[in-house]
Design an enzyme around this catalytic site. Sequence first.
Site, PDB file in Angstrom:
ATOM      1  N   VAL A  33       6.480   7.165  12.297  1.00  0.00           N
ATOM      2  CA  VAL A  33       5.567   7.708  13.462  1.00  0.00           C
ATOM      3  C   VAL A  33       4.545   8.921  12.814  1.00  0.00           C
ATOM      4  O   VAL A  33       4.944   9.770  12.284  1.00  0.00           O
ATOM      5  CB  VAL A  33       6.542   8.423  14.763  1.00  0.00           C
ATOM      6  CG1 VAL A  33       5.478   8.934  15.541  1.00  0.00           C
ATOM      7  CG2 VAL A  33       7.112   7.285  15.128  1.00  0.00           C
ATOM      8  N   GLU A  51      -6.316  -4.602  11.204  1.00  0.00           N
ATOM      9  CA  GLU A  51      -5.731  -5.891  10.578  1.00  0.00           C
ATOM     10  C   GLU A  51      -6.508  -7.146  11.064  1.00  0.00           C
ATOM     11  O   GLU A  51      -7.446  -7.011  12.042  1.00  0.00           O
ATOM     12  CB  GLU A  51      -4.350  -6.170  11.319  1.00  0.00           C
ATOM     13  CG  GLU A  51      -3.454  -4.995  10.739  1.00  0.00           C
ATOM     14  CD  GLU A  51      -3.098  -4.638   9.186  1.00  0.00           C
ATOM     15  OE1 GLU A  51      -3.200  -5.621   8.412  1.00  0.00           O
ATOM     16  OE2 GLU A  51      -2.704  -3.797   8.758  1.00  0.00           O
ATOM     17  N   THR A  90       0.795  -1.229  -0.159  1.00  0.00           N
ATOM     18  CA  THR A  90       0.027  -0.184  -0.001  1.00  0.00           C
ATOM     19  C   THR A  90       0.921   1.165   0.041  1.00  0.00           C
ATOM     20  O   THR A  90       0.607   2.243  -0.778  1.00  0.00           O
ATOM     21  CB  THR A  90      -0.838   0.055   1.294  1.00  0.00           C
ATOM     22  OG1 THR A  90      -1.735  -1.172   0.930  1.00  0.00           O
ATOM     23  CG2 THR A  90      -1.725   1.258   1.280  1.00  0.00           C
ATOM     24  N   GLY A 106      -2.429   5.177   5.797  1.00  0.00           N
ATOM     25  CA  GLY A 106      -3.143   5.575   4.765  1.00  0.00           C
ATOM     26  C   GLY A 106      -1.974   5.876   3.502  1.00  0.00           C
ATOM     27  O   GLY A 106      -0.727   6.142   3.880  1.00  0.00           O
ATOM     28  N   ASP A 133       2.146  -1.193  18.990  1.00  0.00           N
ATOM     29  CA  ASP A 133       2.419  -0.118  17.748  1.00  0.00           C
ATOM     30  C   ASP A 133       2.862   1.172  18.696  1.00  0.00           C
ATOM     31  O   ASP A 133       3.923   1.658  18.083  1.00  0.00           O
ATOM     32  CB  ASP A 133       1.329  -0.007  16.730  1.00  0.00           C
ATOM     33  CG  ASP A 133       1.527   0.813  15.883  1.00  0.00           C
ATOM     34  OD1 ASP A 133       2.220   0.603  15.034  1.00  0.00           O
ATOM     35  OD2 ASP A 133       1.185   1.801  15.917  1.00  0.00           O
ATOM     36  N   GLY A 188     -11.689  -1.841   7.115  1.00  0.00           N
ATOM     37  CA  GLY A 188     -10.335  -1.799   6.816  1.00  0.00           C
ATOM     38  C   GLY A 188      -9.283  -0.957   7.710  1.00  0.00           C
ATOM     39  O   GLY A 188      -8.257  -0.738   7.479  1.00  0.00           O
ATOM     40  N   LYS A 198       6.424   3.370  18.588  1.00  0.00           N
ATOM     41  CA  LYS A 198       6.484   4.987  18.166  1.00  0.00           C
ATOM     42  C   LYS A 198       6.967   5.775  19.491  1.00  0.00           C
ATOM     43  O   LYS A 198       7.996   6.622  19.102  1.00  0.00           O
ATOM     44  CB  LYS A 198       5.221   5.385  17.908  1.00  0.00           C
ATOM     45  CG  LYS A 198       4.603   4.729  16.391  1.00  0.00           C
ATOM     46  CD  LYS A 198       3.535   4.687  15.939  1.00  0.00           C
ATOM     47  CE  LYS A 198       3.052   4.258  14.892  1.00  0.00           C
ATOM     48  NZ  LYS A 198       1.531   4.229  14.514  1.00  0.00           N
ATOM     49  N   LYS A 214       8.587   1.260  11.807  1.00  0.00           N
ATOM     50  CA  LYS A 214       8.688   1.578  13.173  1.00  0.00           C
ATOM     51  C   LYS A 214       9.211   0.315  14.134  1.00  0.00           C
ATOM     52  O   LYS A 214      10.033   0.493  15.058  1.00  0.00           O
ATOM     53  CB  LYS A 214       7.612   2.346  13.961  1.00  0.00           C
ATOM     54  CG  LYS A 214       6.494   1.550  13.897  1.00  0.00           C
ATOM     55  CD  LYS A 214       5.457   1.702  12.735  1.00  0.00           C
ATOM     56  CE  LYS A 214       4.406   1.013  12.804  1.00  0.00           C
ATOM     57  NZ  LYS A 214       3.435   1.265  11.769  1.00  0.00           N
TER      58      LYS A 214
END
Length: 445
Positions: A137, A195, A18, A311, A206, A192, A210, A110
């Site tokens: 990040v 996950e 993506t 995105g 996650d 979407g 960061k 990251k």
Amino acid sequence: MLSSPPGAVGVGLLGLGTIGTGVVKLLQRSADEIARRLGFPLRLLRVADLDLERERGLNLSGLRFDSDAAGLVADPQVDVVVELIGGVGAARELSLQAIENGKALVTANKALLALHGAEIFGAAERRGVDVAFEASVGGGIPILRALREGLSANRIESLHGIMNGTTNYVLSEMEATGESFEVVLKRAGELGYAEADPSFDVDGVDAAHKLALLAALAFGAQLSFEQIPTEGIRELAPLDFEAAAEFGFRIKMLGIAKPWAEPDGLRIEARVHPTMIPAHSLLANVNGAMNAIAVQGDAVGPTLFYGAGAGELPTASAVVADLMELARELRRGSALRVAPLGFPLSQLQPLPIVPLGEVQARCYLVFTARDRPGVLAEIASLLGKCGISIESVLQKGRGGDAGAVPIVVLTHPAREHDVQRALAEIDRLPDVAARSRLLRIEEKL
């Protein structure tokens, strides 16, 4: 063999998922603007990906597209390697190979930097090449560049961040609809935003990755993300959002970092968990899948960086900005670029983390207790015994003779260690029917 036009900087891209697709689109559609800003063109020469058949809606003519990642990082025509394959195995190996081959490196990974950043930055320093990672990040938010350069004259006093779009979407929807975590998470997956296995996001991993990077940039602290106390959002219930609104708060998943200056040195308070924050604050009004990071500097005061945290094109925007920065320095032949983490590696310190038990805050507590006379008095007595005073109490509903009801307590500021000790004792009471729950309140936002 493809080559760059005179004066151009050659680019090789690892990974055409993506974000990689977004990078190709942006390099192609903004080629003239990029060249105008730089004074020379960026030329995408090679793309490597394991999946050569999937339709991505791209025009890849005029460049080499194959699965030869090792060949790409060794190609003498490639000046900058962009690593967007994700994970930490192959990504680490290929990143180190690219650096060893004298390539500048751009990554959005990251997890790679949280786990192997010291190795990668050290290799880059020894080889005399640059590493840029703005997209790792906050997606398209230029928070790393702001900390590294724009706020470099400041002593950073605090950092609070909504750094994961999945969790922010889930919390926003739970508050708006009154639905359970499980229902909203399922919808997030269908749309979407989550996950297939959302653990990395909803359990806070996650955000901890960061926060470790942000702490390095803000305080020059060498932190491993495993050191950061981390809690997820799975245990939150609709009741928590109702009560938060009654008390004038909203619930957000925050990464928090603050320096503790002490006579014998500096310690870092760093933690990731769902947090109640004042409903009027700017961070409280960041909704959906958006990200925001609030930074307090001693000179600049409060600042807020807001935008899309993920995105295709927002993240690609940060990747291409890094590409342009490194290309500019390559053409200048300058070795004076700001260090990737804002401090020379020799100045980074393995600063100790403040144990969560030492943190002092107001707390939101939920007890599930049988609805009978004297239970609340027992709970209040045990809180008082541990030095915790009660500010407000809410009881939601009635449970009849044997039923259990939630009792919500808002405390005055208390040490985490004392709160946890009180909760352990309260949970042993015969009339307490479920494990007590705690949310910390962060007010200075």
